[in-house]
Every structure is written in C-alpha cells, then in structure tokens.
Design a protein around this motif. Sequence first.
Motif, PDB file in Angstrom:
ATOM      1  N   ARG A 145       0.809  -1.236   0.000  1.00  0.00           N
ATOM      2  CA  ARG A 145       0.000   0.000   0.000  1.00  0.00           C
ATOM      3  C   ARG A 145       0.835   1.276   0.000  1.00  0.00           C
ATOM      4  NH1 ARG A 145      -2.943   0.141   5.941  1.00  0.00           N
ATOM      5  NH2 ARG A 145      -1.082   0.049   7.209  1.00  0.00           N
ATOM      6  N   ARG A 146       2.096   1.169   0.469  1.00  0.00           N
ATOM      7  CA  ARG A 146       2.954   2.362   0.452  1.00  0.00           C
ATOM      8  C   ARG A 146       4.032   2.198  -0.633  1.00  0.00           C
ATOM      9  NH1 ARG A 146       5.910   3.264   5.376  1.00  0.00           N
ATOM     10  NH2 ARG A 146       5.721   1.081   5.972  1.00  0.00           N
ATOM     11  N   ASP A 147       5.011   3.129  -0.662  1.00  0.00           N
ATOM     12  CA  ASP A 147       6.073   2.988  -1.662  1.00  0.00           C
ATOM     13  C   ASP A 147       7.310   2.333  -1.066  1.00  0.00           C
ATOM     14  OD1 ASP A 147       6.898   5.006  -0.068  1.00  0.00           O
ATOM     15  OD2 ASP A 147       7.281   6.457  -1.679  1.00  0.00           O
ATOM     16  N   GLU A 148       7.121   1.724   0.134  1.00  0.00           N
ATOM     17  CA  GLU A 148       8.233   0.976   0.730  1.00  0.00           C
ATOM     18  C   GLU A 148       7.692  -0.168   1.575  1.00  0.00           C
ATOM     19  OE1 GLU A 148      10.509   3.428   3.383  1.00  0.00           O
ATOM     20  OE2 GLU A 148       8.735   4.090   4.467  1.00  0.00           O
ATOM     21  N   LEU A 149       8.598  -1.108   1.842  1.00  0.00           N
ATOM     22  CA  LEU A 149       8.206  -2.264   2.637  1.00  0.00           C
ATOM     23  C   LEU A 149       8.509  -2.005   4.114  1.00  0.00           C
ATOM     24  CD1 LEU A 149       9.783  -4.991   0.317  1.00  0.00           C
ATOM     25  CD2 LEU A 149       7.327  -4.632   0.678  1.00  0.00           C
ATOM     26  N   ARG A 150       7.730  -2.609   4.982  1.00  0.00           N
ATOM     27  CA  ARG A 150       7.996  -2.522   6.413  1.00  0.00           C
ATOM     28  C   ARG A 150       8.997  -3.607   6.850  1.00  0.00           C
ATOM     29  NH1 ARG A 150       5.301  -0.597  10.885  1.00  0.00           N
ATOM     30  NH2 ARG A 150       3.665   0.249   9.571  1.00  0.00           N
ATOM     31  N   ALA A 151       9.100  -4.652   6.031  1.00  0.00           N
ATOM     32  CA  ALA A 151       9.929  -5.814   6.392  1.00  0.00           C
ATOM     33  C   ALA A 151      11.387  -5.435   6.647  1.00  0.00           C
ATOM     34  CB  ALA A 151       9.866  -6.833   5.265  1.00  0.00           C
ATOM     35  N   SER A 152      12.078  -6.275   7.399  1.00  0.00           N
ATOM     36  CA  SER A 152      13.498  -6.047   7.681  1.00  0.00           C
ATOM     37  C   SER A 152      14.283  -6.051   6.367  1.00  0.00           C
ATOM     38  CB  SER A 152      14.016  -7.159   8.595  1.00  0.00           C
ATOM     39  OG  SER A 152      13.861  -8.400   7.937  1.00  0.00           O
ATOM     40  N   LYS A 153      15.449  -5.390   6.386  1.00  0.00           N
ATOM     41  CA  LYS A 153      16.256  -5.290   5.155  1.00  0.00           C
ATOM     42  C   LYS A 153      16.588  -6.676   4.601  1.00  0.00           C
ATOM     43  CE  LYS A 153      16.905  -0.805   4.458  1.00  0.00           C
ATOM     44  NZ  LYS A 153      15.512  -0.472   4.785  1.00  0.00           N
ATOM     45  N   ALA A 154      16.928  -7.591   5.491  1.00  0.00           N
ATOM     46  CA  ALA A 154      17.320  -8.933   5.041  1.00  0.00           C
ATOM     47  C   ALA A 154      16.163  -9.612   4.316  1.00  0.00           C
ATOM     48  CB  ALA A 154      17.758  -9.769   6.240  1.00  0.00           C
ATOM     49  N   MET A 155      14.946  -9.425   4.828  1.00  0.00           N
ATOM     50  CA  MET A 155      13.778 -10.037   4.192  1.00  0.00           C
ATOM     51  C   MET A 155      13.461  -9.326   2.881  1.00  0.00           C
ATOM     52  SD  MET A 155      12.723 -12.624   5.919  1.00  0.00           S
ATOM     53  CE  MET A 155      10.997 -13.002   5.757  1.00  0.00           C
ATOM     54  N   GLN A 156      13.597  -7.997   2.868  1.00  0.00           N
ATOM     55  CA  GLN A 156      13.307  -7.223   1.644  1.00  0.00           C
ATOM     56  C   GLN A 156      14.130  -7.716   0.458  1.00  0.00           C
ATOM     57  OE1 GLN A 156      13.258  -2.983   1.784  1.00  0.00           O
ATOM     58  NE2 GLN A 156      12.337  -2.896   3.818  1.00  0.00           N
ATOM     59  N   LYS A 157      15.409  -8.033   0.755  1.00  0.00           N
ATOM     60  CA  LYS A 157      16.330  -8.493  -0.284  1.00  0.00           C
ATOM     61  C   LYS A 157      15.768  -9.672  -1.063  1.00  0.00           C
ATOM     62  CE  LYS A 157      21.225  -7.862   0.627  1.00  0.00           C
ATOM     63  NZ  LYS A 157      22.298  -8.465   1.388  1.00  0.00           N
ATOM     64  N   LYS A 158      15.028 -10.537  -0.359  1.00  0.00           N
ATOM     65  CA  LYS A 158      14.525 -11.762  -0.990  1.00  0.00           C
ATOM     66  C   LYS A 158      13.544 -11.472  -2.122  1.00  0.00           C
ATOM     67  CE  LYS A 158      14.768 -14.427   3.243  1.00  0.00           C
ATOM     68  NZ  LYS A 158      14.950 -15.857   3.369  1.00  0.00           N
ATOM     69  N   VAL A 159      12.856 -10.331  -2.051  1.00  0.00           N
ATOM     70  CA  VAL A 159      11.856 -10.063  -3.087  1.00  0.00           C
ATOM     71  C   VAL A 159      12.230  -8.927  -4.043  1.00  0.00           C
ATOM     72  CG1 VAL A 159       9.861 -10.992  -1.846  1.00  0.00           C
ATOM     73  CG2 VAL A 159      10.475  -8.582  -1.543  1.00  0.00           C
ATOM     74  N   LEU A 160      13.069  -7.983  -3.551  1.00  0.00           N
ATOM     75  CA  LEU A 160      13.271  -6.778  -4.353  1.00  0.00           C
ATOM     76  C   LEU A 160      13.885  -7.042  -5.727  1.00  0.00           C
ATOM     77  CD1 LEU A 160      14.173  -4.060  -1.698  1.00  0.00           C
ATOM     78  CD2 LEU A 160      12.064  -4.326  -3.009  1.00  0.00           C
ATOM     79  N   ASP A 161      14.866  -7.917  -5.782  1.00  0.00           N
ATOM     80  CA  ASP A 161      15.453  -8.191  -7.101  1.00  0.00           C
ATOM     81  C   ASP A 161      15.161  -9.615  -7.548  1.00  0.00           C
ATOM     82  OD1 ASP A 161      16.668  -5.637  -7.410  1.00  0.00           O
ATOM     83  OD2 ASP A 161      18.045  -6.233  -5.816  1.00  0.00           O
ATOM     84  N   ASN A 162      14.010 -10.078  -7.172  1.00  0.00           N
ATOM     85  CA  ASN A 162      13.663 -11.470  -7.488  1.00  0.00           C
ATOM     86  C   ASN A 162      12.772 -11.509  -8.733  1.00  0.00           C
ATOM     87  OD1 ASN A 162      12.637 -14.034  -7.545  1.00  0.00           O
ATOM     88  ND2 ASN A 162      12.462 -14.204  -5.307  1.00  0.00           N
ATOM     89  N   PRO A 163      13.272 -12.084  -9.831  1.00  0.00           N
ATOM     90  CA  PRO A 163      12.476 -12.070 -11.065  1.00  0.00           C
ATOM     91  C   PRO A 163      11.168 -12.870 -10.945  1.00  0.00           C
ATOM     92  CG  PRO A 163      14.451 -13.444 -11.302  1.00  0.00           C
ATOM     93  CD  PRO A 163      14.560 -12.762  -9.985  1.00  0.00           C
ATOM     94  N   GLU A 164      11.094 -13.715  -9.904  1.00  0.00           N
ATOM     95  CA  GLU A 164       9.866 -14.519  -9.740  1.00  0.00           C
ATOM     96  C   GLU A 164       8.748 -13.731  -9.056  1.00  0.00           C
ATOM     97  OE1 GLU A 164      10.710 -19.055  -9.019  1.00  0.00           O
ATOM     98  OE2 GLU A 164      11.926 -17.852  -7.664  1.00  0.00           O
ATOM     99  N   VAL A 165       9.117 -12.552  -8.522  1.00  0.00           N
ATOM    100  CA  VAL A 165       8.122 -11.781  -7.767  1.00  0.00           C
ATOM    101  C   VAL A 165       7.897 -10.419  -8.415  1.00  0.00           C
ATOM    102  CG1 VAL A 165       7.592 -10.712  -5.527  1.00  0.00           C
ATOM    103  CG2 VAL A 165       8.841 -12.885  -5.615  1.00  0.00           C
ATOM    104  N   LYS A 166       6.624 -10.089  -8.616  1.00  0.00           N
ATOM    105  CA  LYS A 166       6.308  -8.746  -9.124  1.00  0.00           C
ATOM    106  C   LYS A 166       5.779  -7.938  -7.933  1.00  0.00           C
ATOM    107  CE  LYS A 166       3.215  -6.538 -12.363  1.00  0.00           C
ATOM    108  NZ  LYS A 166       2.000  -6.743 -13.142  1.00  0.00           N
ATOM    109  N   ILE A 167       6.217  -6.700  -7.812  1.00  0.00           N
ATOM    110  CA  ILE A 167       5.695  -5.872  -6.724  1.00  0.00           C
ATOM    111  C   ILE A 167       4.909  -4.717  -7.318  1.00  0.00           C
ATOM    112  CG2 ILE A 167       6.230  -4.462  -4.698  1.00  0.00           C
ATOM    113  CD1 ILE A 167       8.771  -6.039  -4.291  1.00  0.00           C
ATOM    114  N   MET A 168       3.707  -4.515  -6.826  1.00  0.00           N
ATOM    115  CA  MET A 168       2.926  -3.344  -7.244  1.00  0.00           C
ATOM    116  C   MET A 168       2.901  -2.392  -6.050  1.00  0.00           C
ATOM    117  SD  MET A 168      -0.162  -5.115  -9.439  1.00  0.00           S
ATOM    118  CE  MET A 168      -0.890  -3.579 -10.018  1.00  0.00           C
ATOM    119  N   TRP A 169       3.578  -1.252  -6.194  1.00  0.00           N
ATOM    120  CA  TRP A 169       3.677  -0.281  -5.099  1.00  0.00           C
ATOM    121  C   TRP A 169       2.432   0.601  -5.053  1.00  0.00           C
ATOM    122  CZ3 TRP A 169       7.598  -1.427  -2.035  1.00  0.00           C
ATOM    123  CH2 TRP A 169       8.726  -2.055  -2.565  1.00  0.00           C
ATOM    124  N   GLU A 170       2.196   1.155  -3.884  1.00  0.00           N
ATOM    125  CA  GLU A 170       1.076   2.094  -3.646  1.00  0.00           C
ATOM    126  C   GLU A 170      -0.222   1.565  -4.259  1.00  0.00           C
ATOM    127  OE1 GLU A 170       2.172   6.418  -3.832  1.00  0.00           O
ATOM    128  OE2 GLU A 170       3.950   5.541  -4.777  1.00  0.00           O
TER     129      GLU A 170
END
Length: 310
Positions: free
Chosen positions: A169-194
Amino acid sequence: MNKHKIAIIGSGPAGYSAAIYTSRAEIETTIYAGKEPGGQLTKTTEIENYPGGLGLTGPELMVKMGEQASKFGAITKWEEVEKISSQFSVLSSQGEEKYDGIIIATGASPRLMGVGEEKYYGKGFSTCAVCDAAFYKGKTVYVVGGGDAAIEDTMALTKFASQVTLLVRRDELRASKAMQKKVLDNPEVKIMWETELVGIKGDERVEKLELRIKNQELREVKAEGLFFAIGHIPATKWLEGSGVELDKKGYIKNGVVGGVSWAKGYPTMTAIPGVVAAGDCVDYRYRQAVTAAGMGVMAALDMEKWLESK
Ligand code: NDP
C-alpha cells in the motif's frame, strides 16, 4: 484423585492439546471454548501440514481434538471469559469460578480488510501461505502486505505458483532489510507499489481483484489466489488490567516469547505465577496449528509441575 482444578481458556490446537495432557494427568480440567470454538482451523478446508491430519478438514480436526480432550474427562463450557484475577478466578457470562491454575490459549485472528474476503475463505482466499501455498501450483496469486510475514508468504508461494504479485500500500516495505532483499530483485516476484485491494470478484472462487493504484487509477486483474499478510490481532484485550503482561502489540509475554523467564523452570509462565499461556496469543512468529499444539503441551506440563510444587 483430582487434587487440582484448572481452567483452560481457548479451544484451538493449543487449548485442546493442553487439555488432553492435563486431563490425562488427572487434573480436573475445564475448557472455556469461547465465541469461536475450534479457533482459526475451523476456517480452513483441507489439512496437509498437521502430522496425522491428512484427509481431514480443519473443522474435523478440531472436533477430533475436542473429543480426545473430553475422553479423558475435560469438561467444555461453551462460554466466553470476560476476566481473570491473580487469585485464579475466571469470570464468564455464566458466573465466576475459582481454580488452582489457568492456561490461556485464546489465539489470534488474522487482520482482514473488509473487501468481501471472508466469503472466499478456502476458495482462493487464505491468510496462511505457509499452510496453503501447495494448493496453488501453477496459479496466478496475489499477496497483500509489506511486512516480514508478507515476504515469507511470497517466498513460500514462489515454489508453487506460476506468478506471484505483492501488493504494497505504500512505496516501501515494512519488512526487515534482510527479508526485503529476498523479493526486491527477485524475477519470480512482481511488486505493485502504492496499490490497494478494493474488491474481489468471483462466483464460486476468487477470479478477479479490483485494485486502486496510487490512489486513483482502478484496475481489474485476473487472480486465482489471494493471500493476506497484513498482521494478526491477538485475542488478549480482555486481559488488560489482569496482571498478565502484554507487549505493545498485545501478545502475552511469557518465558518462551517475550524474552523474560518470569518463573525459573516454567517457560510458559506469564507475569502471574500459576497462569501460563500458549499458542498464537503468545507467538507472533510461527503461528502454525502444530506449533500452537506443541506450546499447549508445554503449558500443560509447566502447569502440572507448578501445581505439584504447591
Ligand atoms: P507487520 O505489522 O510487521 O506488517 C504488516 C504489513 O501489512 C505492513 O507492511 C502494513 O503496511 C501492511 N498492512 C496492514 N494493514 C494493511 C491494509 N489494510 N492494506 C494493506 N496493507 C496493510 O506484520 P507481520 O505479520 O508481517 O509481522 C508481525 C511480526 O512478526 C513482526 O514483528 C515481524 O517482524 C515478525 N515476523 C518475522 C518473520 C521473520 O523474521 N522471518 C516472519 C514473519 C513475521 P504498512 O507498512 O503501510 O503499515
């Protein structure tokens, strides 16, 4: 025998598992089943991840647990508890009873959004990807959330689904940095911000989601699965002022979770000696039926030992 008499508040896997142990130990056990007897599992369909539970539905498993507790003498009161005191009295809608010890296992509820999701429970909608990801092999799924749980759920789904999209819902994740890494550059996951989920469509199952992007554009997407990971609400409000300590999110602090061992040798003991707590009302981390059941057994054994020491 029945030298001692205890109350178990809650009738999910933690409460019933505790009851099986205490009643078999010949401690007189009363279960207060509360307003949602059976807890969260009653909202699921098939069970694949509870050892021995294959082939059962969630409600069937909970009925079996209840029957097993009754078989050894546990009494079930279909009442909701309003209050407990440090003197071990339990006040319910039917009056007040005194016990020698109390086990709290009132669970937690997944936070919902009120966009019609409840109608699709087990029909494309789930609040536990760790439990249900395997049912979504080759499917297009969406996860709502932005915390550690949402990342964990997204990763669990990538093993099965053909497309996983995280709605944040926002333009950033609340998750810890280590967890964020798992999805941010992961080609298997699409993120739709806001992006906000505003509606769900489908006759029998989830078929389409209505999304509002950056507060204005409305878009409809095809979806075969929808997972919420937007937090949980522990059922502990009724404990405020009781002496049982809660953390800032309302989870009960005991020696297992909460970092403090109040009573040496009794990991499930709360801030009130003689009141132990188990399951999702304590544990915000694992939240599985089997971990709740295991903690329920720990609470029962701690209770037995504590009563013997009296
Ligand atoms: P959190 O409260 O940490 O995060 C909830 C997320 O859901 C936030 O991103 C929040 O958005 C979002 N959210 C809340 N309401 C809505 C809504 N109505 N619509 C859209 N998004 C919404 O809960 P979690 O369950 O993720 O985690 C609970 C605790 O468990 C945390 O302490 C976490 O660290 C821990 N945990 C740790 C794990 C690990 O270490 N592997 C795994 C799982 C949980 P916003 O950010 O905008 O508020």
